[in-house]
Motif scaffolding. Structure first.
Motif, PDB file in Angstrom:
ATOM      1  N   UNK A  32      -6.118  -3.255 -10.801  1.00  0.00           N
ATOM      2  CA  UNK A  32      -6.444  -3.855  -9.505  1.00  0.00           C
ATOM      3  C   UNK A  32      -6.211  -2.913  -8.323  1.00  0.00           C
ATOM      4  N   UNK A  33      -5.777  -1.703  -8.587  1.00  0.00           N
ATOM      5  CA  UNK A  33      -5.493  -0.758  -7.510  1.00  0.00           C
ATOM      6  C   UNK A  33      -6.785  -0.076  -7.074  1.00  0.00           C
ATOM      7  N   UNK A  34      -6.996  -0.060  -5.754  1.00  0.00           N
ATOM      8  CA  UNK A  34      -8.153   0.612  -5.160  1.00  0.00           C
ATOM      9  C   UNK A  34      -7.650   1.830  -4.412  1.00  0.00           C
ATOM     10  N   UNK A  35      -8.550   2.792  -4.190  1.00  0.00           N
ATOM     11  CA  UNK A  35      -8.140   4.014  -3.507  1.00  0.00           C
ATOM     12  C   UNK A  35      -9.157   4.422  -2.450  1.00  0.00           C
ATOM     13  N   UNK A  36      -8.646   5.099  -1.435  1.00  0.00           N
ATOM     14  CA  UNK A  36      -9.472   5.738  -0.410  1.00  0.00           C
ATOM     15  C   UNK A  36      -8.905   7.127  -0.204  1.00  0.00           C
ATOM     16  N   UNK A  37      -9.768   8.072   0.092  1.00  0.00           N
ATOM     17  CA  UNK A  37      -9.293   9.423   0.371  1.00  0.00           C
ATOM     18  C   UNK A  37     -10.087   9.995   1.537  1.00  0.00           C
ATOM     19  N   UNK A  38      -9.419  10.819   2.341  1.00  0.00           N
ATOM     20  CA  UNK A  38     -10.078  11.442   3.487  1.00  0.00           C
ATOM     21  C   UNK A  38      -9.546  12.864   3.655  1.00  0.00           C
ATOM     22  N   UNK A  39     -10.461  13.797   3.871  1.00  0.00           N
ATOM     23  CA  UNK A  39     -10.101  15.196   4.075  1.00  0.00           C
ATOM     24  C   UNK A  39      -9.502  15.344   5.475  1.00  0.00           C
ATOM     25  N   UNK A  40      -8.281  15.892   5.527  1.00  0.00           N
ATOM     26  CA  UNK A  40      -7.588  16.127   6.794  1.00  0.00           C
ATOM     27  C   UNK A  40      -7.853  17.544   7.288  1.00  0.00           C
ATOM     28  N   UNK A  41      -7.732  18.521   6.398  1.00  0.00           N
ATOM     29  CA  UNK A  41      -8.014  19.935   6.697  1.00  0.00           C
ATOM     30  C   UNK A  41      -8.703  20.538   5.489  1.00  0.00           C
TER      31      UNK A  41
ATOM     32  N   UNK B 268     -14.298  11.317  -3.822  1.00  0.00           N
ATOM     33  CA  UNK B 268     -14.141  10.404  -4.952  1.00  0.00           C
ATOM     34  C   UNK B 268     -12.971  10.843  -5.822  1.00  0.00           C
ATOM     35  N   UNK B 269     -12.189   9.867  -6.284  1.00  0.00           N
ATOM     36  CA  UNK B 269     -11.069  10.121  -7.196  1.00  0.00           C
ATOM     37  C   UNK B 269     -11.408   9.511  -8.544  1.00  0.00           C
TER      38      UNK B 269
ATOM     39  N   UNK C 241      -4.917   6.912   0.062  1.00  0.00           N
ATOM     40  CA  UNK C 241      -4.361   5.573   0.254  1.00  0.00           C
ATOM     41  C   UNK C 241      -4.645   4.742  -0.988  1.00  0.00           C
ATOM     42  N   UNK C 242      -3.611   4.074  -1.507  1.00  0.00           N
ATOM     43  CA  UNK C 242      -3.740   3.161  -2.647  1.00  0.00           C
ATOM     44  C   UNK C 242      -3.353   1.770  -2.162  1.00  0.00           C
ATOM     45  N   UNK C 243      -4.119   0.771  -2.571  1.00  0.00           N
ATOM     46  CA  UNK C 243      -3.879  -0.592  -2.121  1.00  0.00           C
ATOM     47  C   UNK C 243      -4.466  -1.580  -3.121  1.00  0.00           C
TER      48      UNK C 243
ATOM     49  N   UNK D  89       0.819  -1.215   0.000  1.00  0.00           N
ATOM     50  CA  UNK D  89       0.000   0.000   0.000  1.00  0.00           C
ATOM     51  C   UNK D  89       0.848   1.258   0.000  1.00  0.00           C
ATOM     52  N   UNK D  90       0.228   2.349  -0.459  1.00  0.00           N
ATOM     53  CA  UNK D  90       0.880   3.643  -0.574  1.00  0.00           C
ATOM     54  C   UNK D  90      -0.042   4.668   0.075  1.00  0.00           C
TER      55      UNK D  90
END
Length: 99
Positions: A76-85, A36-37, A96-98, A13-14
């Motif tokens: 096959x790469x999935x992604x997640x994203x979350x707002x920090x600020x 969403x990306x 996050x990529x995994x 993961x990255x």
């Protein structure tokens, strides 16, 4: 992969936090929100959209980070994203990529 290969780096993961210039849009964004990306092949950019938006209306920012673009194109790469600020001008987004 050879020494001179320019293919994607498959070290997953990255995770990376990016500070993105916010585009003017009516969509509200809150800390902790998942965004969403979407990879735009024509512009070779990743578009960041507000959750629940459709038809391109919720475009919040774009990502031009080469490593993220190369990885997200892999089937096959999935992604997640979350707002920090979040501010009126910037969104700090953890990606996050995994597999």
């Amino acid at each position: 992969m050879s020494l001179f290969s320019f293919g994607p780096n498959n070290k997953l993961p990255f995770s990376k936090t990016l500070k993105l210039k916010r585009l003017r849009t009516p969509s509200d964004v809150n800390k902790g929100e998942k965004l969403k990306l979407w990879y735009d092949k024509k512009k070779n950019l990743i578009n960041v959209y507000a959750k629940g938006s459709y038809g391109g209306e919720g475009l919040l920012a774009t990502i031009s980070h080469r490593k993220i673009i190369k990885q997200i194109q892999q089937p096959k790469v999935k992604s997640k994203s979350e707002v920090i600020k979040v501010s009126d001008n910037y969104i700090e987004l953890n990606i996050e990529l995994f597999n």
